[in-house]
Design a protein around this motif. Sequence first.
Motif, PDB file in Angstrom:
ATOM      1  N   THR A  31       2.582  37.503 -71.949  1.00  0.00           N
ATOM      2  CA  THR A  31       1.602  36.124 -71.928  1.00  0.00           C
ATOM      3  C   THR A  31       0.964  35.642 -72.888  1.00  0.00           C
ATOM      4  O   THR A  31       0.802  34.630 -72.742  1.00  0.00           O
ATOM      5  N   SER A  32       0.565  36.453 -73.827  1.00  0.00           N
ATOM      6  CA  SER A  32      -0.275  35.677 -74.828  1.00  0.00           C
ATOM      7  C   SER A  32       0.963  34.983 -75.967  1.00  0.00           C
ATOM      8  O   SER A  32       0.422  34.262 -76.936  1.00  0.00           O
ATOM      9  N   GLY A  33       2.176  35.031 -75.751  1.00  0.00           N
ATOM     10  CA  GLY A  33       3.406  34.444 -76.476  1.00  0.00           C
ATOM     11  C   GLY A  33       3.617  35.341 -77.803  1.00  0.00           C
ATOM     12  O   GLY A  33       4.364  34.922 -78.710  1.00  0.00           O
ATOM     13  N   GLU A  34       2.982  36.519 -78.063  1.00  0.00           N
ATOM     14  CA  GLU A  34       3.127  37.166 -79.166  1.00  0.00           C
ATOM     15  C   GLU A  34       4.577  37.750 -79.054  1.00  0.00           C
ATOM     16  O   GLU A  34       5.074  37.953 -80.357  1.00  0.00           O
ATOM     17  N   LEU A  35       5.061  38.229 -77.773  1.00  0.00           N
ATOM     18  CA  LEU A  35       6.345  38.819 -77.858  1.00  0.00           C
ATOM     19  C   LEU A  35       7.391  38.056 -76.923  1.00  0.00           C
ATOM     20  O   LEU A  35       7.043  37.369 -75.996  1.00  0.00           O
ATOM     21  N   THR A  36       8.085  37.433 -77.500  1.00  0.00           N
ATOM     22  CA  THR A  36       9.290  36.193 -77.033  1.00  0.00           C
ATOM     23  C   THR A  36      10.515  36.893 -77.234  1.00  0.00           C
ATOM     24  O   THR A  36      10.887  37.603 -78.087  1.00  0.00           O
ATOM     25  N   GLY A  37      11.498  36.349 -76.894  1.00  0.00           N
ATOM     26  CA  GLY A  37      12.856  36.570 -76.922  1.00  0.00           C
ATOM     27  C   GLY A  37      13.150  38.106 -76.343  1.00  0.00           C
ATOM     28  O   GLY A  37      12.745  38.559 -75.376  1.00  0.00           O
ATOM     29  N   ARG A  38      13.772  38.647 -77.182  1.00  0.00           N
ATOM     30  CA  ARG A  38      14.251  40.147 -76.960  1.00  0.00           C
ATOM     31  C   ARG A  38      13.193  40.962 -76.965  1.00  0.00           C
ATOM     32  O   ARG A  38      12.274  41.102 -78.059  1.00  0.00           O
ATOM     33  N   VAL A  39      12.832  41.940 -76.007  1.00  0.00           N
ATOM     34  CA  VAL A  39      11.782  42.924 -75.999  1.00  0.00           C
ATOM     35  C   VAL A  39      12.474  43.916 -76.585  1.00  0.00           C
ATOM     36  O   VAL A  39      13.637  44.493 -76.613  1.00  0.00           O
ATOM     37  N   PRO A  40      11.755  44.933 -77.300  1.00  0.00           N
ATOM     38  CA  PRO A  40      12.012  45.985 -78.135  1.00  0.00           C
ATOM     39  C   PRO A  40      12.802  46.987 -77.077  1.00  0.00           C
ATOM     40  O   PRO A  40      12.316  46.989 -76.227  1.00  0.00           O
ATOM     41  N   SER A  41      13.663  47.639 -77.717  1.00  0.00           N
ATOM     42  CA  SER A  41      14.529  48.496 -76.831  1.00  0.00           C
ATOM     43  C   SER A  41      13.774  49.840 -76.288  1.00  0.00           C
ATOM     44  O   SER A  41      12.631  50.103 -76.889  1.00  0.00           O
ATOM     45  N   ILE A  42      14.193  50.550 -75.099  1.00  0.00           N
ATOM     46  CA  ILE A  42      13.529  51.753 -74.583  1.00  0.00           C
ATOM     47  C   ILE A  42      13.216  52.560 -75.690  1.00  0.00           C
ATOM     48  O   ILE A  42      11.919  53.206 -75.987  1.00  0.00           O
ATOM     49  N   LEU A  43      14.002  53.021 -76.519  1.00  0.00           N
ATOM     50  CA  LEU A  43      13.823  54.074 -77.656  1.00  0.00           C
ATOM     51  C   LEU A  43      12.797  53.668 -78.512  1.00  0.00           C
ATOM     52  O   LEU A  43      12.013  54.195 -79.032  1.00  0.00           O
ATOM     53  N   THR A  44      12.733  52.140 -79.082  1.00  0.00           N
ATOM     54  CA  THR A  44      11.814  51.790 -79.842  1.00  0.00           C
ATOM     55  C   THR A  44      10.519  51.881 -79.379  1.00  0.00           C
ATOM     56  O   THR A  44       9.752  52.397 -80.161  1.00  0.00           O
ATOM     57  N   LEU A  45      10.278  51.322 -78.251  1.00  0.00           N
ATOM     58  CA  LEU A  45       8.851  51.563 -77.410  1.00  0.00           C
ATOM     59  C   LEU A  45       8.628  52.845 -77.356  1.00  0.00           C
ATOM     60  O   LEU A  45       7.331  53.163 -77.982  1.00  0.00           O
ATOM     61  N   ALA A  46       9.471  53.822 -77.043  1.00  0.00           N
ATOM     62  CA  ALA A  46       8.901  55.192 -77.163  1.00  0.00           C
ATOM     63  C   ALA A  46       8.350  55.648 -78.387  1.00  0.00           C
ATOM     64  O   ALA A  46       7.331  56.382 -78.699  1.00  0.00           O
ATOM     65  N   GLN A  47       9.104  55.357 -79.446  1.00  0.00           N
ATOM     66  CA  GLN A  47       8.605  55.783 -80.812  1.00  0.00           C
ATOM     67  C   GLN A  47       7.580  55.158 -81.115  1.00  0.00           C
ATOM     68  O   GLN A  47       6.630  55.681 -81.699  1.00  0.00           O
ATOM     69  N   GLU A  48       7.423  53.848 -80.925  1.00  0.00           N
ATOM     70  CA  GLU A  48       6.386  52.982 -81.409  1.00  0.00           C
ATOM     71  C   GLU A  48       4.989  53.528 -80.552  1.00  0.00           C
ATOM     72  O   GLU A  48       3.904  53.511 -81.234  1.00  0.00           O
ATOM     73  N   TYR A  49       4.987  53.955 -79.319  1.00  0.00           N
ATOM     74  CA  TYR A  49       3.898  54.146 -78.576  1.00  0.00           C
ATOM     75  C   TYR A  49       3.710  55.489 -78.297  1.00  0.00           C
ATOM     76  O   TYR A  49       2.781  56.018 -77.583  1.00  0.00           O
ATOM     77  N   GLY A  50       4.669  56.508 -78.744  1.00  0.00           N
ATOM     78  CA  GLY A  50       4.550  57.949 -78.718  1.00  0.00           C
ATOM     79  C   GLY A  50       4.694  58.409 -77.246  1.00  0.00           C
ATOM     80  O   GLY A  50       3.949  59.353 -76.945  1.00  0.00           O
ATOM     81  N   VAL A  51       5.523  58.037 -76.393  1.00  0.00           N
ATOM     82  CA  VAL A  51       5.786  58.034 -75.068  1.00  0.00           C
ATOM     83  C   VAL A  51       7.140  58.509 -75.000  1.00  0.00           C
ATOM     84  O   VAL A  51       7.960  58.301 -76.101  1.00  0.00           O
ATOM     85  N   SER A  52       7.743  59.112 -73.976  1.00  0.00           N
ATOM     86  CA  SER A  52       8.978  59.522 -73.795  1.00  0.00           C
ATOM     87  C   SER A  52       9.893  58.146 -73.374  1.00  0.00           C
ATOM     88  O   SER A  52       9.280  57.128 -73.018  1.00  0.00           O
ATOM     89  N   HIS A  53      11.091  58.260 -73.425  1.00  0.00           N
ATOM     90  CA  HIS A  53      11.958  57.219 -73.171  1.00  0.00           C
ATOM     91  C   HIS A  53      12.131  56.887 -71.766  1.00  0.00           C
ATOM     92  O   HIS A  53      12.082  55.768 -71.321  1.00  0.00           O
ATOM     93  N   ARG A  54      11.895  57.866 -70.958  1.00  0.00           N
ATOM     94  CA  ARG A  54      11.598  57.717 -69.563  1.00  0.00           C
ATOM     95  C   ARG A  54      10.469  56.887 -69.185  1.00  0.00           C
ATOM     96  O   ARG A  54      10.457  55.920 -68.263  1.00  0.00           O
ATOM     97  N   THR A  55       9.316  57.061 -69.849  1.00  0.00           N
ATOM     98  CA  THR A  55       8.184  56.405 -69.645  1.00  0.00           C
ATOM     99  C   THR A  55       8.365  54.879 -70.260  1.00  0.00           C
ATOM    100  O   THR A  55       7.957  53.851 -69.260  1.00  0.00           O
ATOM    101  N   SER A  56       8.926  54.669 -71.188  1.00  0.00           N
ATOM    102  CA  SER A  56       9.267  53.339 -71.642  1.00  0.00           C
ATOM    103  C   SER A  56      10.182  52.584 -70.800  1.00  0.00           C
ATOM    104  O   SER A  56       9.875  51.446 -70.486  1.00  0.00           O
ATOM    105  N   GLY A  57      11.115  53.297 -70.285  1.00  0.00           N
ATOM    106  CA  GLY A  57      11.949  52.512 -69.114  1.00  0.00           C
ATOM    107  C   GLY A  57      11.305  52.169 -68.231  1.00  0.00           C
ATOM    108  O   GLY A  57      11.509  51.078 -67.736  1.00  0.00           O
ATOM    109  N   ARG A  58      10.489  53.099 -67.508  1.00  0.00           N
ATOM    110  CA  ARG A  58       9.808  52.759 -66.409  1.00  0.00           C
ATOM    111  C   ARG A  58       8.954  51.410 -66.588  1.00  0.00           C
ATOM    112  O   ARG A  58       8.893  50.545 -65.649  1.00  0.00           O
TER     113      ARG A  58
END
Length: 70
Positions: free
Chosen positions: A23-50
């Motif tokens: 909503t702030s416009g910081e993230l446009t276009g393609r959203v990082p992948s499930i695995l990338t988000l999991a690694q970046e935020y230290g959560v499981s891939h199921r959590t980032s997928g959800r």
Amino acid sequence: MIDPELPVPLHEQLADILRKRITSGELTGRVPSILTLAQEYGVSHRTSGRALRTLADEGLIVGLRGKGFY
């Protein structure tokens, strides 16, 4: 950042972070992948997928099979 000590589920915390970035416009276009988000935020891939499915259900992003989320 994600705080496992909060009573809010991790996927909701991540969805909120991504929602604010979109909503702030910081993230446009393609959203990082499930695995990338999991690694970046230290959560499981199921959590980032959800979290991504939550945002898709809200209409903020669109998931394209084999292409990712936009």
